[in-house]
Design an enzyme around this catalytic site. Structure first.
Site, mmCIF file in Angstrom:
data_model
loop_
_atom_site.group_PDB
_atom_site.id
_atom_site.type_symbol
_atom_site.label_atom_id
_atom_site.label_comp_id
_atom_site.label_asym_id
_atom_site.label_seq_id
_atom_site.Cartn_x
_atom_site.Cartn_y
_atom_site.Cartn_z
ATOM 1 N N ARG A 1 0.785 -1.245 0.000
ATOM 2 C CA ARG A 1 0.000 0.000 0.000
ATOM 3 C C ARG A 1 0.813 1.290 0.000
ATOM 4 O O ARG A 1 0.256 2.354 -0.189
ATOM 5 C CB ARG A 1 -0.968 0.057 1.196
ATOM 6 C CG ARG A 1 -2.185 -0.783 1.025
ATOM 7 C CD ARG A 1 -3.340 -0.267 1.874
ATOM 8 N NE ARG A 1 -4.584 -0.835 1.401
ATOM 9 C CZ ARG A 1 -5.280 -0.342 0.411
ATOM 10 N NH1 ARG A 1 -4.840 0.739 -0.198
ATOM 11 N NH2 ARG A 1 -6.383 -0.913 -0.002
ATOM 12 N N ASP A 2 2.107 1.225 0.231
ATOM 13 C CA ASP A 2 2.867 2.477 0.271
ATOM 14 C C ASP A 2 4.246 2.303 -0.364
ATOM 15 O O ASP A 2 5.257 2.720 0.211
ATOM 16 C CB ASP A 2 2.993 2.960 1.720
ATOM 17 C CG ASP A 2 3.375 4.435 1.808
ATOM 18 O OD1 ASP A 2 3.159 5.165 0.821
ATOM 19 O OD2 ASP A 2 3.885 4.852 2.861
#
Length: 316
Positions: free
Chosen positions: A78-79
């Site tokens: 997610r990042d």
């Protein structure tokens, strides 16, 4: 719970290649301390402008090895961004870090158009109310009425995980798709490659999700971005005159970013191969986006790093 989730995911990934392993964790008064090994690396901003295409091949083989290991565990990072991939240009080694926003795939799944197959989605779009109304007006030789919006919308707003860093979020994240999958990480990897090829970091400067979506519209064009929006039950409406219907090619954008349009110097064959690989990562339709496993088999990454730099070793 967020801390426990991160530690649990790191524990599951403890033997994964190119993922920074968790050594141990303990409580100290009201704090939780996670112990990770030190990894020698350089700041991305110190070397990204100097990377050759061969350097990029090595970098992304390391990165996608990590991403594949994470996705094999059905975990979405997610990042993914340059500061979360610690890389040493000298040793050509890198590790993926910071799983504070990571989650298991399927954690937030609800009903969403993107759960369907590509053919199912195309059928739903073609037979949607929006498409039917537009067709009726076109057949009658009339223009459809301008879109109207309720002044007081009592419907619940769509809620979806929008975690991540501005400029690296996939279109389905910006569109609040509620069944996001591991493939959103591939988009973020593509943005890193775009950063390297353009020599611009950060490439996108969006202040919020709306600005981020408009930035993508300026590249891909209104037609393709509306098709992407329809996949997730949304409709694109914009009156910004500078956004063209068909957008611009990656080659044109990169030549402009590297100030080569003035000199008429085209992209090299190696750069064109990198752009072709990047376009597979930056596919608007998540069902058509390349997976980490497929990326590692792609000719752009299917290299022997010892052949790429035969004179280097970890002692250099």
């Amino acid at each position: 719970m967020r801390i426990f989730n991160e530690l649990e995911l790191l524990h599951d990934l403890r033997d994964s290649a190119n993922v920074c392993p968790l050594i141990t964790a303990f409580r100290h008064q009201d704090q939780v301390v996670a112990v990770l090994p030190y990894f020698q690396h350089r700041d991305f901003r110190d070397y990204f402008r100097d990377m050759t295409v061969n350097d990029m091949r090595v970098y992304f083989k390391q990165l996608f090895t990590a991403v594949q290991a994470v996705h094999e565990h059905q975990i979405i990072h997610r990042d993914i961004k340059p500061t979360n991939f610690l890389y040493s240009p000298t040793t050509q080694k890198g590790v993926l870090v910071d799983f504070g926003l990571a989650e298991r795939e399927g954690t937030d799944w609800h009903h969403c158009n993107c759960q369907y197959s590509s053919e199912d989605r195309r059928y739903r779009v073609q037979n949607s109310l929006y498409s039917s109304i537009r067709t009726q007006y076109r057949d009658a030789g009339q223009l459809p009425p301008p879109p109207a919006y309720p002044k007081e919308d009592s419907r619940n707003s769509r809620r979806a995980n929008r975690a991540g860093t501005r400029g690296f979020r996939a279109p389905e994240v910006l569109l609040k798709c509620t069944s996001q999958t591991c493939i959103i990480d591939i988009w973020s990897c593509g943005i890193i490659l775009l950063t390297l090829l353009s020599r611009r970091f950060p490439f996108f400067h969006s202040a919020d999700d709306i600005d981020a979506f408009i930035e993508l519209c300026s590249i891909f064009g209104k037609r393709r971005m509306n098709e992407a929006a329809l996949l997730h039950g949304q409709v694109l409406q914009t009156n910004i005159p500078t956004i063209s219907e068909n957008g611009h090619s990656w080659e044109k954008i990169l030549l402009w970013c590297t100030e080569r349009r003035k000199t008429d110097l085209p992209l090299t064959d190696e750069e064109k191969e990198a752009v072709q690989f990047m376009s597979l990562c930056l596919e608007l339709d998540p069902s058509k986006r390349i997976s980490a496993e497929e990326a590692l088999e792609h000719p752009f990454l299917n290299i022997d790093t010892s052949e790429a730099y035969p004179d280097r070793n970890e002692d250099d």
